[in-house]
Structures are given as C-alpha cells and as structure tokens.
Design a protein around this motif. Structure first.
Motif, PDB file in Angstrom:
ATOM      1  N   SER A   1      -5.461  -2.100 -20.723  1.00 41.68           N
ATOM      2  CA  SER A   1      -4.820  -0.795 -20.909  1.00 41.68           C
ATOM      3  C   SER A   1      -3.899  -0.473 -19.743  1.00 41.68           C
ATOM      4  O   SER A   1      -3.135   0.493 -19.808  1.00 41.68           O
ATOM      5  CB  SER A   1      -5.875   0.298 -21.079  1.00 41.68           C
ATOM      6  N   ASP A   2      -3.975  -1.263 -18.660  1.00 35.97           N
ATOM      7  CA  ASP A   2      -2.987  -1.082 -17.596  1.00 35.97           C
ATOM      8  C   ASP A   2      -1.574  -1.363 -18.117  1.00 35.97           C
ATOM      9  O   ASP A   2      -0.592  -0.835 -17.605  1.00 35.97           O
ATOM     10  CB  ASP A   2      -3.304  -1.992 -16.410  1.00 35.97           C
ATOM     11  N   LEU A   3      -1.505  -2.187 -19.168  1.00 32.49           N
ATOM     12  CA  LEU A   3      -0.231  -2.468 -19.830  1.00 32.49           C
ATOM     13  C   LEU A   3      -0.049  -1.614 -21.080  1.00 32.49           C
ATOM     14  O   LEU A   3       0.992  -1.679 -21.731  1.00 32.49           O
ATOM     15  CB  LEU A   3      -0.151  -3.951 -20.214  1.00 32.49           C
ATOM     16  N   GLY A   4      -1.088  -0.867 -21.446  1.00 29.96           N
ATOM     17  CA  GLY A   4      -1.051  -0.035 -22.648  1.00 29.96           C
ATOM     18  C   GLY A   4      -1.422   1.397 -22.317  1.00 29.96           C
ATOM     19  O   GLY A   4      -0.781   2.040 -21.483  1.00 29.96           O
ATOM     20  N   SER A   5      -2.466   1.886 -22.949  1.00 29.01           N
ATOM     21  CA  SER A   5      -2.864   3.280 -22.748  1.00 29.01           C
ATOM     22  C   SER A   5      -4.363   3.421 -22.923  1.00 29.01           C
ATOM     23  O   SER A   5      -5.046   2.491 -23.372  1.00 29.01           O
ATOM     24  CB  SER A   5      -2.124   4.191 -23.734  1.00 29.01           C
ATOM     25  N   SER A   6      -4.883   4.594 -22.590  1.00 26.61           N
ATOM     26  CA  SER A   6      -6.324   4.838 -22.686  1.00 26.61           C
ATOM     27  C   SER A   6      -6.558   6.338 -22.693  1.00 26.61           C
ATOM     28  O   SER A   6      -5.639   7.125 -22.478  1.00 26.61           O
ATOM     29  CB  SER A   6      -7.050   4.173 -21.510  1.00 26.61           C
ATOM     30  N   GLY A   7      -7.810   6.710 -22.910  1.00 21.26           N
ATOM     31  CA  GLY A   7      -8.089   8.139 -22.933  1.00 21.26           C
ATOM     32  C   GLY A   7      -9.508   8.452 -23.343  1.00 21.26           C
ATOM     33  O   GLY A   7     -10.393   7.592 -23.308  1.00 21.26           O
TER      34      GLY A   7
ATOM     35  N   GLY B   1      -4.840  11.109 -24.368  1.00 25.58           N
ATOM     36  CA  GLY B   1      -4.407   9.774 -23.982  1.00 25.58           C
ATOM     37  C   GLY B   1      -3.301   9.788 -22.949  1.00 25.58           C
ATOM     38  O   GLY B   1      -2.483  10.708 -22.896  1.00 25.58           O
ATOM     39  N   SER B   2      -3.283   8.747 -22.106  1.00 26.97           N
ATOM     40  CA  SER B   2      -2.251   8.596 -21.106  1.00 26.97           C
ATOM     41  C   SER B   2      -1.996   7.116 -20.891  1.00 26.97           C
ATOM     42  O   SER B   2      -2.781   6.267 -21.321  1.00 26.97           O
ATOM     43  CB  SER B   2      -2.683   9.261 -19.792  1.00 26.97           C
ATOM     44  N   TRP B   3      -0.901   6.798 -20.210  1.00 27.84           N
ATOM     45  CA  TRP B   3      -0.581   5.401 -19.948  1.00 27.84           C
ATOM     46  C   TRP B   3      -1.496   4.839 -18.871  1.00 27.84           C
ATOM     47  O   TRP B   3      -1.939   5.555 -17.976  1.00 27.84           O
ATOM     48  CB  TRP B   3       0.881   5.260 -19.501  1.00 27.84           C
ATOM     49  N   GLY B   4      -1.779   3.531 -18.977  1.00 26.58           N
ATOM     50  CA  GLY B   4      -2.553   2.857 -17.939  1.00 26.58           C
ATOM     51  C   GLY B   4      -4.047   2.994 -18.118  1.00 26.58           C
ATOM     52  O   GLY B   4      -4.550   3.411 -19.166  1.00 26.58           O
ATOM     53  N   LEU B   5      -4.780   2.631 -17.061  1.00 23.41           N
ATOM     54  CA  LEU B   5      -6.237   2.644 -17.078  1.00 23.41           C
ATOM     55  C   LEU B   5      -6.769   4.071 -17.180  1.00 23.41           C
ATOM     56  O   LEU B   5      -6.154   5.013 -16.683  1.00 23.41           O
ATOM     57  CB  LEU B   5      -6.776   1.961 -15.823  1.00 23.41           C
ATOM     58  N   GLY B   6      -7.947   4.204 -17.774  1.00 28.77           N
ATOM     59  CA  GLY B   6      -8.452   5.513 -18.146  1.00 28.77           C
ATOM     60  C   GLY B   6      -8.960   6.384 -17.023  1.00 28.77           C
ATOM     61  O   GLY B   6      -9.221   7.568 -17.238  1.00 28.77           O
ATOM     62  N   GLU B   7      -9.119   5.851 -15.817  1.00 31.39           N
ATOM     63  CA  GLU B   7      -9.659   6.648 -14.726  1.00 31.39           C
ATOM     64  C   GLU B   7      -8.798   7.873 -14.424  1.00 31.39           C
ATOM     65  O   GLU B   7      -9.296   8.875 -13.936  1.00 31.39           O
ATOM     66  CB  GLU B   7      -9.799   5.781 -13.468  1.00 31.39           C
ATOM     67  N   MET B   8      -7.498   7.804 -14.687  1.00 32.67           N
ATOM     68  CA  MET B   8      -6.626   8.927 -14.382  1.00 32.67           C
ATOM     69  C   MET B   8      -6.967  10.161 -15.216  1.00 32.67           C
ATOM     70  O   MET B   8      -6.936  11.282 -14.727  1.00 32.67           O
ATOM     71  CB  MET B   8      -5.164   8.533 -14.613  1.00 32.67           C
ATOM     72  N   ILE B   9      -7.324   9.938 -16.481  1.00 40.28           N
ATOM     73  CA  ILE B   9      -7.725  11.063 -17.330  1.00 40.28           C
ATOM     74  C   ILE B   9      -9.117  11.539 -16.969  1.00 40.28           C
ATOM     75  O   ILE B   9      -9.381  12.735 -16.853  1.00 40.28           O
ATOM     76  CB  ILE B   9      -7.669  10.665 -18.822  1.00 40.28           C
ATOM     77  N   VAL B  10     -10.037  10.577 -16.773  1.00 43.37           N
ATOM     78  CA  VAL B  10     -11.423  10.927 -16.450  1.00 43.37           C
ATOM     79  C   VAL B  10     -11.476  11.777 -15.184  1.00 43.37           C
ATOM     80  O   VAL B  10     -12.257  12.716 -15.077  1.00 43.37           O
ATOM     81  CB  VAL B  10     -12.268   9.642 -16.284  1.00 43.37           C
ATOM     82  N   GLN B  11     -10.607  11.452 -14.201  1.00 37.25           N
ATOM     83  CA  GLN B  11     -10.586  12.179 -12.935  1.00 37.25           C
ATOM     84  C   GLN B  11      -9.691  13.412 -12.971  1.00 37.25           C
ATOM     85  O   GLN B  11      -9.583  14.124 -11.982  1.00 37.25           O
ATOM     86  CB  GLN B  11     -10.112  11.239 -11.821  1.00 37.25           C
TER      87      GLN B  11
END
Length: 822
Positions: free
Chosen positions: A176-182, A201-211
C-alpha cells in the motif's frame, strides 16, 4: 493468540472462502511469549520490577517501564524459538521471494475484546525484511507490552500485567506504500446509525490514518441498497512509504503530489467491494457474540497488483458502548479574585496546588491532585494528566483548525501547518483579519502559532445549508463571528449549529501592501494563465531558450481579443508575437475532425522566464492588485477560459495558483463567488459587479442586467428577532424571522430601514455598511482526534481578536483568535 491475530486467523478460516482477501503469514503465539519470559527469567524480573508500582507516580512508572523494555529487547530468544520463527519466515520466502517484506504486529491477549480495546498501546513494525530484522522486531513487539501508557492502561482496566500476554503476527506486507490504505467502520461513528459503512482512505501505508496525521477521503455506503451515497475528497497532504534504512524502522513520510491530493484513493467498484467484505465480517462476529457487533477494520490496496485486502478487524468499542444517558453539571459555590483568564475545556471545577513544569524531564516532580501548569502538553504526558486536578497551558487551546486549513497572509495563501513550521524558524507574517471599530478588513501581525492534537469536526458553509463540499475542519468549541440583534458577537461553533444560525464572512480585502500591477499586465496574465503556455528548454547551466505561445482560431468576433493580447504583449515586453497557422486533427466518436488555428509566439528566454515567474507567484502578485487591475485580471481570465451564461460569469480553473488569484481578485472587488468542482477543475461563478468586469472583456460584448437574487445576505432572526413587530413590512418579514431565512441587504435598505426608529436605523446601517455578510454553517461529520493548529494575532480589544480562515473552496470565514487565553 491475542485478539488481533485470532481475528485474522478466524477471517482466513471462515471469510476467505466467501471472497474476503486477507494477507498470509504466521503467528508467534502468546504461549511462545510466556515461554520466552520463563526461559530467560524475565517473568520473575518483570514481577519484581513492577511490585509496588503506583502508576500515578509518573517518574517511577517511566523508569520501571524503560528498565523492563530494555531488558526484553536485549535478551536472546531461545535457539529453538529462533529456529521456528526463521523456519516459518523461510516458508514465506518460498512463496513470496527472498527477504520477503512483512508487517510485524503486536496483539495482546486482552486486546480488541468487546469490553476493552488496547489498540495503539503496542508496537507495529512495517516493511521488515530478512530473518535478523524479523527477530529484532519480534523482541521489540514483546517489549512494547511494557510501554508506559500500556502499563498505565492495564491498571486502569483491571488487567494483571503477567496474565496479559502478547502474540506477534507476521503478515505479508500489502504494497500500500505504492497504493492506498485506510479504516472502515460498520456504523456511523457520530450517531451510531447501524445501516452505514464508513470507509476512510489515504495514499500510502495505513499508519498515517491510524495516527490521525492526514485528512483522508471518506466514503459512505448504505448497507441495504449497497450503494455509495457520499464521497468526500480529503486533503491527503502526506503519505508513509518504504525507506531504505537499516534495522526495523524502514518507513518514511513524504508529501503527496498535487494529483494525489486531488484524486480519490478508491473507485466505486472498490468502495463497494470493501463495504461488502466489512458487512460479512460484521455478520460473522455478530453471530459469534449473539448480538449486533459493529466492527472497526483496516484495509489496504496493493499498488503493484491493484488487489484489496482486509489486514485487521476488531470490535468497535468506543461509540457502540457509549452511555449517552448521563450528564454531570458542576456549580461554583464560592468566588475569589481572578488571577488569570482563559478558555476551559469541559465544565468541571478543580482545586489544587499549582505545579509549573516546562520540561518533560521534570514530570517526576508532579504529585497527584496538583494542577499542572505548562507551556503545552504532549500525548506522552498521559499518565500524569490522569492524576492532575486540572491542566493550565499557555499554548494549544482547545479551539483549533486542521493543518490543511488555509489562511491568507502577506505572503499568499498558506496552510496552518506551514505557518507553524515557518514561525518556528523565525519567519513573521501578517494575516487577513477584521477591524471591528472601523468595520473594515485589516492586516494584523501574527504573534504566535501553536499545534495540538484534539477532537475535531467537519462543517460546511453555503447559502442554503445543504452543500457539504465547501467545508472546513475545526474543533467544535471554536468561536465564530455572528450577529445577535444587530450586534456582532463571538459564539462557539457547536452553539451556532445547535441554534441553526449563520456565520459571518468577510467580503473584501485590506488595502494592498505593495504597489499595484499595471492594468494591461494584469489582463495579459489573466489570458496567459488560462489560455497560454510557457516553454523553457533546459540546458547545462539553467534554461537555454524559451517561448510564449497563445493559440486561437481566428474569427471576426475574436479579432479585438487577439489584437489586444498582441498589443499589450508588445507594449509591455517590447517584442512582437509572430503568427503561424497550423492544422489540427482530432477524433470525435470515430470521426476525424480537422481545422486550422493560429499560434502567436514569442521566442525569448528572458521574457519567458519573466512571465513564468509572474504565473508561478500569481496569488502573491494578486495581493498587490488595485480594484482596476483586479477587474482587468478577471477580464483576461474570462477571455481566456470563461463564459457568460444564465446571467452569471463562469470561470474554469484547473491550477490551484490560478484559482487562488481569482479568489483574491474577487475579494479585492467585494465579491464572494460561488465555487463548485468537477473532478479537478474549479468552476467559479460570479453574479456581483458583472457590468464592471464585463466592460473590460474583449472576446464578446455582453450587457449584464441587475441580478435579482441578492448576495449580501443576513439571517433575519439574528438581525430582526427583537424588533419584528416594528419592521414587519406588509406582514412578510415574520416568516423570515421564524425560519431564520436570509434577507438581501438591498431589500433591507429599501423596505425595512425606513420603518426603523432612529437608534435601530443606526444599528442596521452599521450592519449593512460593514464588510461582512452571512452564510449558513452545518455539521458534516466527526473527524476524531487530529493534529490541529492555531495562531494568536495582535488586537486592541476583545472583538479585534480575530482573523479569517478559508474553507477548502476558499470561502472567507471570520473567526475568533484561537489562543488559549482568549
């Protein structure tokens, strides 16, 4: 296994056959964790170290927690345990390739059960590659069971430290670093409504949303009809991706591209697929627990393969279990001399000894029931914050805006988070504000900037109150400016929404700080920004040649337009544009269409560089526009890529800097345009001062009639509620007051002002002659806890403590100074 890992295994067993995709991997079990502690003697060491611990003694908690964590991380895993972990990792390598990248996730045995959630208390490591790094990550996960906050949380929830064990899930990384996650919730997190699936959802690894580090896209799916009923584009300003670093910290955070910011992370088919899977998960666990069990899930999209995956699932334990039936109120029975004033968070009353702590290293000095006085708190202060009677901070009040919220400064539009960072480095700013005494916009100096992490909401602004796409993200207690019986006041956002009232917008700009741009240059820049192109050919030491191109299909009605552009260009830059006709060929529904157009070109590196510089800094340049140059710029933009239809000017802009310059030009003229978006294109509609602007347009001749529908509007109840019986013109105004409907300033002046007595007439004139107008504001959604920012500005009185913030579509809202002391 722990709740998280058990859930993954359960989904693989029962839901994968139904089509739900879950990444493969293996689990280092909680039994293995206990075996590790026993074989190394760490179990006795932990028991002894935690004996007699008082989690309210922050210094002691921090010291013991660190002592245990370091001991676990430095201890060797037993050989047989290492061999088993490496053996299973090698099996994954056979399936996915050498040094397969894995996510290493902690899962406590008391975690993610319906009655409690330890989510976020323990560590997760992403992009772990190689056996040695994996073993290190496993030990680090074990150690995270004894983070200060995890120890404190277990005590609060009544869990024994040694009875709680930790398993480690080793899961194939989804790229998902090349895609998206959420994340996904199978209920509406604001109201608890059960028939909604909420997907963020956001681009990249999911930690950005979780945090809570980004404002994500949001999608709503109605379960019963399996239809996407709402889509909201988030700012998505940053993303987490892989890094090439060594060890177990192998991710980094980078800015997203403009295209990523302006694009949804999922299409409709993917949204519905995730919603379908989440409902299957919810149904499975509801059946298991024999009651409705809303779920909190995490998803990821692989940027290489395009595949979707569910990577975590847990029972939702916040909103679904909240008790809304109890309310506590507090009353102050004695009063003393006020030493300092500020804004409270909540409504409790506290008594205690003040303890001033300005550095985290001194937290050990704090004692239970004292009042913490500090500059600004941090989430890691949580153990001490729990035992404080109250907390007083100099910065970081409760009323703030998201980092992506824009303000207008003397250096152009900037986001709050950028102003915060620049001010830390000593940069100074003036901000677009309002002078209460003179009732005019004003530039004011920003004195300080703060950052915090608080619960925020999204609200929308519009004339009707029905639009949700013109929004701003803000803490719900922030004070906005509004009217009460013709008096300008500050009122908290939650109270304004509750009372269904309107808020104030500032409709024009302060005087220019710098010299104005020539009218002809302003017009020419409007044309080239929307209908021209600049080409700069790179060389060894910079650019080696450049050209400016202006392309038009020549026709009689365009002759004046083309001649004006050529005349202004040669007059300003001292060089003629040369004309060259060319043939164009295109396809339309299988038909080949050809025609001729004329390129008007100027080959000059110096002129191309100069115009390119102008266009790159267009918003800042627009701040120096006089009213005449602003009208000329808008006329050039309309000639370049605008139209006049249905008695309104319509301008289309795909570039953010052009859009910002258009808004600044409109505000210079006292215009607040209506803005909509279609994909990545802004549609700016102007219905004010059209004759003045259209008089300067060259492409076509238009005569605009007076617009009947007003634009400078005021909420009837808030202006006339106390005097309705005296100004109820022909009995028509009472319904407006009852529904707090809008009345146009022109109608107020013509029909209602003559009915008012001398004092009311003066008050109404102050309202009408001000630089303010009103629009409705309405709640959109709860954002949870996010990073928020605020600024303090200079002021002479309470109502001058203000500045202007902008919605995502750049509507200018007047808000209170958000410093904690105001």
């Amino acid at each position: 296994m722990g709740g998280k890992n058990a859930s993954l295994g359960e989904m693989i067993r029962y839901l994968a056959p139904k089509g739900v995709k879950i990444p493969g991997g293996f689990v280092v079990t909680a039994t293995t964790y206990r075996y590790f502690l026993k074989q190394t003697g760490l179990d006795k060491f932990i028991k002894k170290t935690l004996q007699g611990l008082d989690t309210k003694n922050f210094a002691d908690l921090a010291a013991r927690g660190k002592f245990i964590r370091e001991a676990i991380k430095s201890a060797e895993l037993p050989d047989n345990l290492k061999k088993e972990i490496v053996k299973n990792y090698q099996l994954m390598e056979k399936e996915y390739g050498k040094n397969v990248d894995v996510a290493v996730r902690s899962s406590a045995t008391a975690e993610d059960v319906p009655e409690a959630s330890f989510a976020g208390q323990h560590e997760t490591f992403l992009n772990i590659q190689g056996s040695e790094n994996l073993l290190e990550a496993v030990r680090a996960c074990f150690a995270s069971l004894f983070k200060d906050r995890a120890i404190s949380y277990r005590v609060d929830k009544g869990f024994s430290h040694l009875e709680v064990a930790l398993s480690v899930g080793v899961e194939k990384m989804v790229r998902s670093d090349l895609g998206s996650s959420g994340v996904i919730f199978t209920l509406d997190t604001e109201s608890g409504f059960p028939n909604i699936v909420l997907i963020n959802g956001s681009w990249g690894l999911g930690e950005m949303i979780v945090q809570g580090e980004v404002i994500p896209d949001e999608f709503l799916v109605f379960k019963k009809t399996k239809a996407v009923i709402d889509k909201r584009l988030g700012a998505k300003s940053r993303k987490m991706i892989y890094s090439a670093g060594r060890g177990i910290k192998k991710t980094r955070i980078v800015p997203t591209s403009q295209k990523e910011k302006e694009s949804f992370v999922l299409n409709d088919q993917e949204i519905l697929k995730l919603a379908e899977w989440s409902v299957l998960v919810e149904e499975h666990y509801s059946k298991k627990y024999k009651k409705w069990m809303p779920m909190d899930l995490e998803w990821a999209k692989d940027g290489k393969t395009g595949e979707l995956f569910i990577i975590q699932a847990r029972p939702e334990t916040v909103h679904s279990l909240r008790d809304f039936s109890k309310i506590k109120e507090y009353a102050l029975q004695q009063k003393g001399k006020a030493i300092v004033k500020g804004t409270s968070v909540g409504s409790k009353i506290a008594v205690g000894k003040a303890r001033v702590i300005l550095d985290a290293k001194n937290l050990g000095q704090f004692k239970a029931a004292e009042i913490l006085v500090t500059d600004m708190t941090d989430p890691d202060w949580e153990p001490i914050m729990k035992i404080a009677s109250a907390i007083v901070t100099d910065k970081g009040g409760r009323t703030c805006f998201s980092g992506e919220t824009k303000i207008l400064t003397d250096k152009g539009f900037l986001e709050f988070k950028d102003v915060y960072e620049k001010m830390k480095n000593g940069e100074e700013f003036l901000i677009y504000s309002y002078d209460y005494k003179n009732k005019l916009p004003k530039w004011k100096r920003i004195l300080s900037s703060q950052k915090n992490k608080l619960t925020a909401i999204r609200v929308s602004v519009s004339q009707t109150g029905n639009t949700q796409n013109n929004f701003i993200d803000v803490t719900k207690d922030h004070k906005f400016y509004t009217y009460k019986n013709r008096e300008l006041i500050k009122k908290s956002l939650k109270a304004i929404i509750k009372d269904k009232e309107a808020v104030c917008l500032v409709e024009n700009l302060p005087a220019s700080i710098t010299n104005s741009v020539d009218n002809k240059l302003a017009y020419l820049l409007g044309v080239l920004a929307t209908d021209g192109s600049i080409y700069l050919c790179p060389g060894v030491n910079g650019f080696r040649r450049g050209q400016i191109t202006f392309t038009q299909k020549e026709s009689p009605e365009k002759q004046e337009f083309i001649s004006t552009v050529n005349e202004y260009f040669s007059g300003i830059f001292g060089k003629q544009m040369t004309a060259r006709e060319k043939t164009t060929v295109s396809q339309l529904r299988g038909r080949t269409i050809s025609g001729t157009v004329t390129d008007f070109r100027c080959y000059s590196l110096s002129i191309a560089l100069q115009i390119n510089q102008y266009l790159q800094n267009l918003p800042l340049l627009a701040l120096s526009f006089s009213k005449e140059s602003a009208k000329n710029f808008l006329a050039g933009v309309i000639d370049g890529d605008g139209s006049f239809y249905n008695n309104r000017i319509q301008i289309y802009a795909s570039k953010e800097n052009v859009f910002q310059a258009i808004i600044i030009s409109c505000l210079r003229l006292g215009i607040v345009p209506q803005v909509t978006t279609n994909r990545n294109i802004y549609n700016i509609q102007i219905v004010e001062k059209m004759e003045e602007i259209l008089a300067l347009v060259k492409k076509i001749e238009i005569s605009a009639r007076e617009k009947i529908l007003g634009t400078k509007l005021f909420a009837a109840k808030q202006i006339f509620g106390d005097i309705i019986d005296t100004i109820n013109y022909k009995g028509r105004i009472k319904p407006y007051v009852k529904g707090n409907l809008f009345i146009d300033a022109r109608k107020i002046k013509e029909y209602l002002l003559p009915l008012a007595d001398i004092n009311i007439k003066k008050e109404l004139k102050n309202v009408l002659e001000s630089s303010l107008r009103m629009q409705r504001i309405s709640f959109v959604k709860d954002l949870g806890e996010i990073n928020v920012f605020n600024v303090e500005v200079e002021a002479d009185n309470e109502l001058d403590h203000n500045y202007v913030v902008f919605t995502n579509r750049l509507a200018p809202l007047l808000v209170s100074n958000s410093h904690a002391a105001i």
